[in-house]
Design an enzyme around this catalytic site. Structure first.
Site, mmCIF file in Angstrom:
data_model
loop_
_atom_site.group_PDB
_atom_site.id
_atom_site.type_symbol
_atom_site.label_atom_id
_atom_site.label_comp_id
_atom_site.label_asym_id
_atom_site.label_seq_id
_atom_site.Cartn_x
_atom_site.Cartn_y
_atom_site.Cartn_z
ATOM 1 N N SER A 10 0.847 -1.195 0.000
ATOM 2 C CA SER A 10 0.000 0.000 0.000
ATOM 3 C C SER A 10 0.878 1.240 0.000
ATOM 4 O O SER A 10 1.812 1.347 0.794
ATOM 5 C CB SER A 10 -0.883 0.006 1.252
ATOM 6 O OG SER A 10 -1.371 1.315 1.475
ATOM 7 N N HIS A 34 -1.353 -1.584 -4.007
ATOM 8 C CA HIS A 34 -2.637 -1.385 -3.334
ATOM 9 C C HIS A 34 -2.884 0.108 -3.154
ATOM 10 O O HIS A 34 -2.088 0.811 -2.540
ATOM 11 C CB HIS A 34 -2.559 -2.098 -1.984
ATOM 12 C CG HIS A 34 -3.786 -2.070 -1.146
ATOM 13 N ND1 HIS A 34 -4.801 -3.008 -1.256
ATOM 14 C CD2 HIS A 34 -4.161 -1.249 -0.140
ATOM 15 C CE1 HIS A 34 -5.737 -2.749 -0.355
ATOM 16 N NE2 HIS A 34 -5.381 -1.692 0.337
ATOM 17 N N ASP A 36 -5.309 2.878 -1.702
ATOM 18 C CA ASP A 36 -6.375 3.125 -0.726
ATOM 19 C C ASP A 36 -7.114 4.411 -1.069
ATOM 20 O O ASP A 36 -6.535 5.495 -1.036
ATOM 21 C CB ASP A 36 -5.775 3.242 0.679
ATOM 22 C CG ASP A 36 -5.272 1.915 1.199
ATOM 23 O OD1 ASP A 36 -6.091 0.986 1.304
ATOM 24 O OD2 ASP A 36 -4.069 1.804 1.486
ATOM 25 N N MET A 38 -10.032 6.840 0.104
ATOM 26 C CA MET A 38 -10.852 7.182 1.275
ATOM 27 C C MET A 38 -11.557 8.505 1.000
ATOM 28 O O MET A 38 -10.936 9.446 0.492
ATOM 29 C CB MET A 38 -9.970 7.331 2.509
ATOM 30 C CG MET A 38 -9.114 6.111 2.806
ATOM 31 S SD MET A 38 -8.230 6.324 4.356
ATOM 32 C CE MET A 38 -7.132 4.881 4.300
ATOM 33 N N HIS A 67 -8.619 -0.265 -3.294
ATOM 34 C CA HIS A 67 -9.407 -0.569 -2.086
ATOM 35 C C HIS A 67 -10.238 0.660 -1.777
ATOM 36 O O HIS A 67 -9.714 1.672 -1.323
ATOM 37 C CB HIS A 67 -8.428 -0.911 -0.941
ATOM 38 C CG HIS A 67 -9.106 -1.129 0.380
ATOM 39 N ND1 HIS A 67 -8.394 -1.129 1.571
ATOM 40 C CD2 HIS A 67 -10.396 -1.373 0.712
ATOM 41 C CE1 HIS A 67 -9.237 -1.347 2.567
ATOM 42 N NE2 HIS A 67 -10.456 -1.486 2.075
ATOM 43 N N MET A 69 -12.555 2.685 0.217
ATOM 44 C CA MET A 69 -13.177 2.949 1.523
ATOM 45 C C MET A 69 -14.038 4.194 1.360
ATOM 46 O O MET A 69 -13.717 5.285 1.844
ATOM 47 C CB MET A 69 -12.087 3.132 2.583
ATOM 48 C CG MET A 69 -11.436 1.795 2.941
ATOM 49 S SD MET A 69 -9.844 2.002 3.731
ATOM 50 C CE MET A 69 -8.822 2.169 2.271
ATOM 51 N N MET A 138 -10.326 -7.160 6.734
ATOM 52 C CA MET A 138 -9.588 -6.065 7.375
ATOM 53 C C MET A 138 -9.073 -6.542 8.735
ATOM 54 O O MET A 138 -9.842 -7.059 9.548
ATOM 55 C CB MET A 138 -10.485 -4.837 7.571
ATOM 56 C CG MET A 138 -10.868 -4.103 6.292
ATOM 57 S SD MET A 138 -9.485 -3.503 5.286
ATOM 58 C CE MET A 138 -8.623 -2.407 6.418
ATOM 59 N N GLY A 143 -8.996 3.112 7.652
ATOM 60 C CA GLY A 143 -8.875 4.566 7.776
ATOM 61 C C GLY A 143 -7.450 5.075 7.856
ATOM 62 O O GLY A 143 -7.151 6.141 7.337
ATOM 63 N N GLY A 145 -3.026 4.011 8.139
ATOM 64 C CA GLY A 145 -1.910 3.069 8.171
ATOM 65 C C GLY A 145 -1.280 3.061 9.557
ATOM 66 O O GLY A 145 -1.610 3.884 10.417
ATOM 67 N N GLY A 146 -0.398 2.099 9.761
ATOM 68 C CA GLY A 146 0.419 2.079 10.976
ATOM 69 C C GLY A 146 -0.276 1.568 12.224
ATOM 70 O O GLY A 146 0.244 1.718 13.323
ATOM 71 N N ASP A 174 -5.424 -6.930 5.305
ATOM 72 C CA ASP A 174 -4.975 -5.532 5.207
ATOM 73 C C ASP A 174 -5.001 -4.911 6.599
ATOM 74 O O ASP A 174 -6.064 -4.815 7.215
ATOM 75 C CB ASP A 174 -5.919 -4.783 4.256
ATOM 76 C CG ASP A 174 -5.509 -3.336 4.021
ATOM 77 O OD1 ASP A 174 -4.469 -2.893 4.538
ATOM 78 O OD2 ASP A 174 -6.266 -2.650 3.289
ATOM 79 N N GLY A 196 1.672 -1.619 4.242
ATOM 80 C CA GLY A 196 1.908 -0.200 3.982
ATOM 81 C C GLY A 196 3.135 0.292 4.717
ATOM 82 O O GLY A 196 4.222 0.404 4.163
HETATM 83 C C1 DX5 Z 1 -6.020 1.119 6.115
HETATM 84 C C2 DX5 Z 1 -5.665 0.786 4.698
HETATM 85 C C3 DX5 Z 1 -4.420 0.006 4.556
HETATM 86 C C4 DX5 Z 1 -3.182 0.668 5.078
HETATM 87 C C5 DX5 Z 1 -2.381 -0.408 5.712
HETATM 88 O O1 DX5 Z 1 -7.344 1.470 6.224
HETATM 89 O O2 DX5 Z 1 -6.686 0.046 4.074
HETATM 90 O O3 DX5 Z 1 -4.224 -0.484 3.239
HETATM 91 O O4 DX5 Z 1 -2.394 1.276 4.097
HETATM 92 O O5 DX5 Z 1 -1.308 0.158 6.388
HETATM 93 P P1 DX5 Z 1 -0.391 -0.705 7.358
HETATM 94 O O6 DX5 Z 1 0.212 -1.818 6.573
HETATM 95 O O7 DX5 Z 1 0.585 0.294 7.838
HETATM 96 O O8 DX5 Z 1 -1.272 -1.237 8.478
HETATM 97 ZN ZN ZN Z 2 -6.200 -0.911 2.135
#
Ligand code: DX5
Ligand code: ZN
Length: 221
Positions: A10, A34, A36, A38, A67, A69, A138, A143, A145-146, A174, A196
């Site tokens: 991601s 990937h 994202d 949003m 993806h 969202m 999920m 919403g 990363g990290g 994910d 990500g």
């Molecule tokens: C979160 C996203 C993910 C995000 C994952 O809502 O859908 O794709 O980038 O990030 P990591 O790998 O840091 O959890």
């Molecule tokens: Zn994602």
């Protein structure tokens, strides 16, 4: 024969000022990138408008795994198929007409993905299984990363793997995937991994993708 393993990094935590270069860094070793999307409605965060996303898709050196969202997945999902995303994943919680939208995605040439938030049960979606090319479980609340991998999603991954049986449906996870967590997600049944911050927070993103793949392959049955 062991399961095929796919790594789909991601770019949410990559350098947004030069995403083409960021994608290029992981192109040789990744299966798809990937993306994202949003809308600040379905989740409390915003990433790209459609024009920006279209540019990323057209410039990407990897096939794109979108993806979404977003609310109104039935309207927006097909738009991402039309611009050439290889895979388009809508959220089960955001669609009013799941069967029709999944069919539309396929008819536009994309793989049809269906994502479930951590609190969403699998059972009610079993009836649509033959319209789905990839399920996304999920492993964090969507919403950001990290976040930390939710271990309590492992039984859900196993349940989905059993439901898929021998169908050629990908099972993606994910959220919180890293060298610490990818083995347990694989053992539970996942075969397609979003990562990500683990990838773009690493000194060498391509080497991290290779490490993640090696760990998953080592435990895949
Ligand atoms: C979160 C996203 C993910 C995000 C994952 O809502 O859908 O794709 O980038 O990030 P990591 O790998 O840091 O959890
Ligand atoms: Zn994602």
């Amino acid at each position: 024969m062991s399961r095929d393993i796919r790594i789909t990094p991601s770019i949410l935590n990559a350098d947004f000022s030069d995403l083409s270069a960021e994608i290029q860094r992981i192109s040789e070793v990744s299966d798809l990138v990937h993306l994202d999307i949003m809308d600040n409605l379905f989740v409390p965060n915003f990433t790209f408008d459609f024009a920006t996303a279209s540019k990323i898709v057209s410039q990407s050196t990897l096939p794109v795994d979108a993806h979404l969202m977003v609310n109104d997945a039935d309207r927006i999902g097909p738009q991402y198929a039309e611009i050439g995303c290889a895979s388009v994943t809508i959220h089960a919680e955001a669609t009013q007409n799941i069967a029709s939208t999944l069919k539309t995605l396929r008819s536009l040439g994309a793989r049809a993905g269906l994502a479930l938030k951590p609190g969403t049960e699998i059972a009610q979606y079993a009836q649509h299984i033959d319209l789905v090319d990839m399920f996304l479980i999920m492993t964090v609340e969507p919403g950001f990363g990290g976040q930390s991998f939710m271990n309590e999603m492992l039984p859900k991954i196993s349940h989905m793997r059993k439901m898929i049986g021998d169908r050629p449906i990908w099972l993606q996870v994910d959220g919180g995937i890293s060298v610490e967590t990818i083995e347990r997600a694989t053992q539970a049944g996942a075969d397609t991994f979003v990562a990500g911050s683990a990838v773009f927070g690493a000194q060498d993103p391509a080497a991290m993708v290779a490490s993640l793949r090696a760990l998953a392959v080592s435990v895949a049955d």
